[in-house]
Design an enzyme around this catalytic site. Structure first.
Site, PDB file in Angstrom:
ATOM      1  N   LYS A 208       2.678   7.397  13.830  1.00  0.00           N
ATOM      2  CA  LYS A 208       1.754   8.488  13.506  1.00  0.00           C
ATOM      3  C   LYS A 208       1.456   8.211  11.823  1.00  0.00           C
ATOM      4  CE  LYS A 208       1.550  13.681  13.100  1.00  0.00           C
ATOM      5  NZ  LYS A 208       2.120  14.908  13.240  1.00  0.00           N
ATOM      6  N   GLN A 209       2.695   8.148  11.166  1.00  0.00           N
ATOM      7  CA  GLN A 209       2.453   7.914   9.696  1.00  0.00           C
ATOM      8  C   GLN A 209       1.553   6.517   9.457  1.00  0.00           C
ATOM      9  OE1 GLN A 209       3.059  10.315   7.433  1.00  0.00           O
ATOM     10  NE2 GLN A 209       4.043  11.604   9.155  1.00  0.00           N
TER      11      GLN A 209
ATOM     12  N   LYS B   1       3.940  -4.596  20.878  1.00  0.00           N
ATOM     13  CA  LYS B   1       2.678  -4.337  20.943  1.00  0.00           C
ATOM     14  C   LYS B   1       1.750  -5.341  20.412  1.00  0.00           C
ATOM     15  CE  LYS B   1       3.174   0.881  20.944  1.00  0.00           C
ATOM     16  NZ  LYS B   1       2.590   2.133  20.549  1.00  0.00           N
TER      17      LYS B   1
ATOM     18  N   TYR C  94       1.243  12.158  -9.591  1.00  0.00           N
ATOM     19  CA  TYR C  94      -0.015  12.636  -9.449  1.00  0.00           C
ATOM     20  C   TYR C  94      -0.244  13.749 -10.533  1.00  0.00           C
ATOM     21  CZ  TYR C  94       1.595  11.550  -4.545  1.00  0.00           C
ATOM     22  OH  TYR C  94       2.339  10.777  -3.465  1.00  0.00           O
TER      23      TYR C  94
ATOM     24  N   THR D 215       9.516   4.939   3.193  1.00  0.00           N
ATOM     25  CA  THR D 215      10.565   5.907   3.966  1.00  0.00           C
ATOM     26  C   THR D 215      11.747   6.675   3.040  1.00  0.00           C
ATOM     27  OG1 THR D 215      10.334   4.172   5.917  1.00  0.00           O
ATOM     28  CG2 THR D 215      12.135   5.720   5.883  1.00  0.00           C
ATOM     29  N   GLU D 216      11.867   7.815   3.226  1.00  0.00           N
ATOM     30  CA  GLU D 216      12.733   8.590   2.620  1.00  0.00           C
ATOM     31  C   GLU D 216      14.011   8.764   3.543  1.00  0.00           C
ATOM     32  OE1 GLU D 216      13.397  12.887   0.360  1.00  0.00           O
ATOM     33  OE2 GLU D 216      11.563  12.508   1.427  1.00  0.00           O
TER      34      GLU D 216
ATOM     35  N   HIS E  91      15.919  14.417  -5.303  1.00  0.00           N
ATOM     36  CA  HIS E  91      16.066  13.194  -4.900  1.00  0.00           C
ATOM     37  C   HIS E  91      17.615  12.652  -4.907  1.00  0.00           C
ATOM     38  CE1 HIS E  91      12.177  11.996  -6.663  1.00  0.00           C
ATOM     39  NE2 HIS E  91      11.964  12.319  -5.499  1.00  0.00           N
TER      40      HIS E  91
END
Length: 346
Positions: free
Chosen positions: A66-67, A90, A207, A144-145, A299
Site C-alpha cells: 500500500k505505502q 511477485k 517541510y 520505515t519507522e 522520536h
C-alpha cells in the site's frame, strides 16, 4: 590481521611471563583498533551518493504494498526516474507499468538502478536494508519507522565496514532534489529549485523550512531528512560535507533536536571546514528547549539522558561555530534571507 596476531604471539613467546602476554595483547589490540579505524573511514567515501538528480535510477523495495504503491505513484508524477521495484514472490509481474523483481540484486542488474527506497514494515525492514547493502546499491533510503534499535545497531556495524552503500534513515522523510528527483514521502509541491541545502532530524520541520525558503524566494538545492532514530545511516556531518562542496548550495539550514551529540559534531565540523570570508551562511533550529530530562519526545532518539543531549548545549555549540540559531521554527526562512542580505548574496 593474521600477520599482526603472529607478531603478537612471537612477542609473547620471546618475552617471559605475564609481561609478554600483556605486550601481545596490546599489539593485537592496537592493530585491531587501526583496522577498525580504516574500515570506519571507508563508509565516509559513500557520502557522495547522497547527491541525487534527474538521472538517478531508483527501485522501490516493498513496491506492490500500500505505502510503496502510493509513494511510487507520487514519485513518478514528480518526474523521478523510478525504474522498477521488488516484492518477493511477485517477480515477473508489472506494477504501475514497471517491472517487479524478486530480489534487489536482480532488480539492480536488470534496471541499472543506483538507489533504493524502502517501504517495508518494521519486522522486515532490516532484512530489506541488508539485502540492498549486499547488492551494493549506492544509496538506500529507508522510510520505515519503528525498527528495533538492536537491529539497527547490527545494520550500523555492517555499514561502517563497507564503502559502497550509503543509508539514509530509517524513520525519515527521504531525499529530494527539487524539480529533479524525489525519494521519499515529502510533499513535492512545496519545494522549489534554489540555493539552500536543508538537513533535518525532523520530517515536519523540514517541510516548514522548505515552505519558508520557497516563500522568501531562496528555494532549495538539496533536502535530506536524516531521521530521528539514535542509530541511523547518515548524520549532519555527512550532509554538511555535500552542501559545502556543492556550488549550487549557497546557504545551509540545519534542524536538530534534543538527544545524542549529532549537533555538537556538526558544530565541530563547521568550525574546521566552514570558516573565513568564504564561509557559507548556516541557520539552525533546535527542537526541545523546554523538554524535561529522561522523557522521550516523539522520536526514539529525542531524549535527554545522563545530563547530556540538551538543547542549550547544542545551541551553544552551534553558535560557537558561527551558526545563526533561530529560537522559532517559524523564522528559519526570514533568518536565512537576512543572512543572504547581510552578505550581499541576493
Amino acid at each position: 590481521m593474521t600477520a599482526a596476531l603472529a607478531a603478537a604471539r612471537a612477542a609473547a613467546t620471546m618475552a617471559s611471563g605475564s609481561s609478554g602476554l600483556a605486550a601481545a595483547r596490546l599489539l593485537s589490540r592496537a592493530f585491531l583498533l587501526q583496522q577498525n579505524g580504516i574500515r570506519h573511514c571507508s563508509y565516509t567515501t559513500s557520502r557522495k551518493h547522497l547527491y541525487v538528480d534527474r538521472n538517478t535510477k531508483i527501485i522501490c523495495q516493498g513496491f506492490t504494498g500500500k505505502q510503496g504503491t502510493f509513494h511510487s505513484q507520487q514519485a513518478l508524477e514528480y518526474g523521478t526516474k523510478l525504474v522498477g521495484g521488488t516484492t518477493p514472490g511477485k517477480g515477473g509481474k508489472t506494477h504501475l507499468g514497471l517491472p517487479v523483481f524478486n530480489t534487489v540484486k536482480e532488480a539492480k542488474e536488470q534496471t541499472g538502478a543506483t538507489a533504493s527506497v524502502i517501504y517495508v514494515p518494521p519486522p522486515f525492514a532490516v532484512a530489506a536494508i541488508d539485502e540492498a547493502i549486499e547488492a551494493e546499491v549506492s544509496l538506500v533510503v529507508c522510510i520505515t519507522e519503528g525498527i528495533p534499535q538492536q537491529d539497527m545497531v547490527r545494520v550500523k556495524h555492517k555499514l561502517l565496514r563497507q564503502g559502497k552503500t550509503r543509508l539514509v534513515g530509517p524513520n525519515c522523510p527521504g531525499v529530494i532534489n527539487p524539480g529533479e528527483c524525489k525519494i521519499g514521502i515529502m510533499p513535492g509541491h512545496i519545494h522549489k529549485k534554489g540555493r539552500v541545502g536543508i538537513v533535518s532530524r525532523s520530517g515536519t520541520l523540514t517541510y516548514e523550512a522548505v515552505h519558508q525558503t520557497t516563500q522568501v524566494g531562496l528555494g532549495q538545492s538539496l533536502c535530506v531528512g536524516i531521521g530521528g532514530d539514535p542509530f541511523n545511516g547518515t548524520d549532519f556531518t555527512d550532509c554538511l560535507e555535500i552542501f559545502l562542496n556543492d556550488p549550487a548550495t549557497e546557504g545551509i539550514i540545519l534542524i536538530g533536536e534534543i538527544g545524542g551529540n549529532a549537533e555538537e559534531n556538526a558544530a565541530e565540523f563547521l568550525k574546521q571546514h566552514n570558516s573565513g570570508p568564504k564561509a557559507k551562511p548556516v541557520v539552525s533550529f533546535i527542537a526541545g528547549l523546554t523538554a524535561p530530562p529522561g522523557r522521550r519526545m516523539g522520536h526514539a532518539g529525542a531524549i535527554i539522558a545522563g545530563g547530556k543531549g540538551g538543547a542549550k548545549e547544542k545551541i551553544a555549540a552551534l553558535q560557537s561555530a558561527g551558526v545563526v540559531v533561530s529560537m522559532s521554527p517559524a523564522q528559519l526562512g526570514t533568518t536565512m534571507y537576512k543572512e543572504f542580505e547581510k552578505r550581499k548574496m541576493l
